[in-house]
Design a protein around this motif. Structure first.
Motif, mmCIF file in Angstrom:
data_model
loop_
_atom_site.group_PDB
_atom_site.id
_atom_site.type_symbol
_atom_site.label_atom_id
_atom_site.label_comp_id
_atom_site.label_asym_id
_atom_site.label_seq_id
_atom_site.Cartn_x
_atom_site.Cartn_y
_atom_site.Cartn_z
ATOM 1 N N LEU A 154 -8.023 0.735 9.293
ATOM 2 C CA LEU A 154 -6.735 1.080 9.884
ATOM 3 C C LEU A 154 -5.852 -0.164 10.004
ATOM 4 C CD1 LEU A 154 -7.840 3.527 12.730
ATOM 5 C CD2 LEU A 154 -7.332 4.029 10.325
ATOM 6 N N LEU A 155 -6.457 -1.281 10.403
ATOM 7 C CA LEU A 155 -5.701 -2.526 10.516
ATOM 8 C C LEU A 155 -5.245 -3.004 9.143
ATOM 9 C CD1 LEU A 155 -7.952 -4.344 13.114
ATOM 10 C CD2 LEU A 155 -5.791 -3.158 13.527
ATOM 11 N N ARG A 156 -6.122 -2.823 8.167
ATOM 12 C CA ARG A 156 -5.763 -3.221 6.803
ATOM 13 C C ARG A 156 -4.597 -2.387 6.300
ATOM 14 N NH1 ARG A 156 -8.805 -2.040 1.599
ATOM 15 N NH2 ARG A 156 -8.236 -3.714 0.149
ATOM 16 N N ALA A 157 -4.633 -1.088 6.620
ATOM 17 C CA ALA A 157 -3.541 -0.203 6.219
ATOM 18 C C ALA A 157 -2.231 -0.630 6.874
ATOM 19 C CB ALA A 157 -3.886 1.235 6.597
ATOM 20 N N PHE A 158 -2.288 -0.918 8.175
ATOM 21 C CA PHE A 158 -1.096 -1.343 8.906
ATOM 22 C C PHE A 158 -0.522 -2.631 8.323
ATOM 23 C CE2 PHE A 158 0.436 -4.100 12.435
ATOM 24 C CZ PHE A 158 1.616 -3.432 12.719
ATOM 25 N N ALA A 159 -1.375 -3.634 8.104
ATOM 26 C CA ALA A 159 -0.907 -4.914 7.564
ATOM 27 C C ALA A 159 -0.292 -4.730 6.185
ATOM 28 C CB ALA A 159 -2.062 -5.914 7.512
ATOM 29 N N ALA A 160 -0.886 -3.843 5.372
ATOM 30 C CA ALA A 160 -0.363 -3.622 4.021
ATOM 31 C C ALA A 160 1.008 -2.964 4.047
ATOM 32 C CB ALA A 160 -1.346 -2.773 3.216
ATOM 33 N N VAL A 161 1.195 -1.970 4.917
ATOM 34 C CA VAL A 161 2.497 -1.301 5.011
ATOM 35 C C VAL A 161 3.560 -2.283 5.493
ATOM 36 C CG1 VAL A 161 3.818 0.501 6.196
ATOM 37 C CG2 VAL A 161 1.523 0.996 5.343
ATOM 38 N N MET A 162 3.222 -3.123 6.462
ATOM 39 C CA MET A 162 4.174 -4.108 6.945
ATOM 40 C C MET A 162 4.501 -5.123 5.859
ATOM 41 S SD MET A 162 5.026 -3.376 10.077
ATOM 42 C CE MET A 162 5.602 -4.905 10.829
ATOM 43 N N ARG A 163 3.514 -5.501 5.093
ATOM 44 C CA ARG A 163 3.712 -6.519 4.067
ATOM 45 C C ARG A 163 4.528 -5.983 2.898
ATOM 46 N NH1 ARG A 163 -1.428 -7.456 2.811
ATOM 47 N NH2 ARG A 163 -1.644 -8.847 4.586
ATOM 48 N N HIS A 164 4.257 -4.731 2.490
ATOM 49 C CA HIS A 164 4.897 -4.179 1.297
ATOM 50 C C HIS A 164 6.152 -3.374 1.599
ATOM 51 C CE1 HIS A 164 1.686 -5.318 -1.513
ATOM 52 N NE2 HIS A 164 0.873 -5.112 -0.499
ATOM 53 N N GLY A 165 6.321 -2.945 2.851
ATOM 54 C CA GLY A 165 7.555 -2.291 3.238
ATOM 55 C C GLY A 165 7.625 -0.800 3.015
ATOM 56 N N SER A 166 6.605 -0.212 2.395
ATOM 57 C CA SER A 166 6.618 1.234 2.178
ATOM 58 C C SER A 166 5.196 1.728 1.988
ATOM 59 C CB SER A 166 7.455 1.596 0.945
ATOM 60 O OG SER A 166 6.814 1.184 -0.244
ATOM 61 N N LEU A 167 5.008 3.019 2.253
ATOM 62 C CA LEU A 167 3.693 3.622 2.045
ATOM 63 C C LEU A 167 3.280 3.574 0.582
ATOM 64 C CD1 LEU A 167 3.614 6.806 4.326
ATOM 65 C CD2 LEU A 167 2.106 4.809 4.486
ATOM 66 N N SER A 168 4.222 3.879 -0.305
ATOM 67 C CA SER A 168 3.877 3.960 -1.725
ATOM 68 C C SER A 168 3.435 2.604 -2.267
ATOM 69 C CB SER A 168 5.062 4.493 -2.530
ATOM 70 O OG SER A 168 6.210 3.676 -2.337
ATOM 71 N N SER A 169 4.181 1.543 -1.939
ATOM 72 C CA SER A 169 3.810 0.214 -2.430
ATOM 73 C C SER A 169 2.496 -0.251 -1.818
ATOM 74 C CB SER A 169 4.919 -0.793 -2.106
ATOM 75 O OG SER A 169 6.116 -0.453 -2.765
ATOM 76 N N ALA A 170 2.312 -0.004 -0.521
ATOM 77 C CA ALA A 170 1.074 -0.408 0.139
ATOM 78 C C ALA A 170 -0.114 0.363 -0.414
ATOM 79 C CB ALA A 170 1.194 -0.187 1.648
ATOM 80 N N ALA A 171 0.078 1.652 -0.699
ATOM 81 C CA ALA A 171 -1.013 2.461 -1.255
ATOM 82 C C ALA A 171 -1.446 1.928 -2.613
ATOM 83 C CB ALA A 171 -0.559 3.919 -1.367
ATOM 84 N N ARG A 172 -0.475 1.536 -3.446
ATOM 85 C CA ARG A 172 -0.830 0.970 -4.754
ATOM 86 C C ARG A 172 -1.604 -0.327 -4.585
ATOM 87 N NH1 ARG A 172 4.411 2.817 -6.100
ATOM 88 N NH2 ARG A 172 5.297 0.745 -5.653
ATOM 89 N N ALA A 173 -1.178 -1.155 -3.632
ATOM 90 C CA ALA A 173 -1.852 -2.438 -3.425
ATOM 91 C C ALA A 173 -3.289 -2.248 -2.948
ATOM 92 C CB ALA A 173 -1.064 -3.278 -2.422
ATOM 93 N N LEU A 174 -3.524 -1.207 -2.146
ATOM 94 C CA LEU A 174 -4.865 -0.953 -1.604
ATOM 95 C C LEU A 174 -5.685 -0.011 -2.475
ATOM 96 C CD1 LEU A 174 -4.017 -0.518 2.198
ATOM 97 C CD2 LEU A 174 -4.911 -2.553 1.044
#
Length: 308
Positions: free
Chosen positions: A21-41
């Motif tokens: 959950l923390l990894r998901a949160f950090a990724a969304v904050m870093r990438h700025g959107s769900l779609s970009s963060a989802a691709r990164a993860l």
């Protein structure tokens, strides 16, 4: 007595949560959107969305406002970001320690730079860094507009303007010279300008909406009227350079881009000389995150070598 050197209550609360959950949160904050963060993860967007909702339920409060464009971090999310990233980095370092060299810096570092400097100077520096530190992942945001370091739009930025935020770490690492250039074909058709004032009769290449740097340069020389007669306008430095090469007009080019180029001629080399300071800046957390320090030091050293 409260231990000032121990973990904060927020850090302790976050540490008790599921790491994913923390990894998901950090990724969304870093990438700025769900779609970009989802691709990164390497996750689906619905899965990542569920993780964010689960995190919010566990904390008992919303971290993002749902807007038409997606998710927008609220004040609570911004306040928790540094602690969440610290835990995310700790997990990455633990993984590196279990799988390989425990002293190797690892994790993601986001950099911001303009397109010319980013593609022609910064990326080659990062190439050497990647060979030396393969565990570090790089995100490069190419933009002519400044990103907010304190808001964590980027960890490290390379800019031609001095820092405008008091808390950022910044070093001046050199100067870039800007001159006015034209193609040989253009000069054969239109002649060579004899003075700065003579530029007014020539076809000029310049910015479109982002007039900060160029307009300021011209205004200092009493030529603030020239932007009104640009015949080719683009905020892309690459497009401006291409327009000059195509013979459309005379335009400003950073001299390091066209060193020893036989097709371009510098005009008014004594009358138009501008030197722009290059700054490397970082979020204050750079002092405490080894991956940020490694990248920051490499970028500073690389630019000082290139523009010494």
């Amino acid at each position: 007595m409260h231990d000032q050197h121990g973990p904060s209550a927020e850090m302790t609360a976050l540490a008790s949560l599921d790491w994913s959950l923390l990894r998901a949160f950090a990724a969304v904050m870093r990438h700025g959107s769900l779609s970009s963060a989802a691709r990164a993860l390497d996750l689906t967007q619905p899965t990542l969305g569920r993780q964010i909702r689960t995190l919010e339920e566990a904390l008992g409060e919303a971290l993002f406002d749902r807007v038409p464009s997606g998710l927008r971090a609220n004040a609570r999310a911004l306040a928790l970001l540094s602690q969440a990233e610290a835990l995310d980095q700790a997990a990455a370092e633990l993984s590196a320690g279990l799988m390989g060299n425990p002293d190797a810096p690892s994790g993601t570092v986001r950099l911001s730079s303009s397109e010319i400097i980013g593609t022609r100077v910064l990326v080659p520096i990062l190439g050497g860094l990647a060979m030396e530190h393969p565990e570090i992942e790089i995100e490069l945001s190419i933009s002519n507009f400044q990103e907010n370091l304190l808001r964590r739009d980027a960890d490290i930025a390379v800019r031609l303007d001095p820092p405008d935020q008091d808390d950022v770490i910044a070093q001046r690492v050199g100067e870039i010279e800007v001159g006015m250039f034209a193609s040989r074909a253009y000069l054969r058709r239109h002649g060579v300008p004899s003075s700065l004032a003579d530029l007014a009769r020539h076809r000029l290449v310049g910015p479109d909406r982002d007039k900060r740097t160029m307009t300021n340069i011209l205004a200092r020389r009493g030529m603030d009227f020239l932007p009104k007669i640009f015949v080719f306008r683009s905020d892309s430095r690459l497009a401006q350079e291409a327009a000059v090469r195509a013979g459309i007009g005379i335009g400003p080019i950073r001299t390091f881009e066209v060193e020893d180029d036989p097709d371009l001629v510098r005009v008014l080399p004594q009358g138009f000389v501008e030197r722009l300071p290059v700054w490397v800046m970082a979020h204050p957390d750079m002092r405490h995150a080894r991956r940020l320090r490694v990248v920051y030091d490499a970028v500073v050293a690389g630019f000082r070598q290139r523009f010494k």
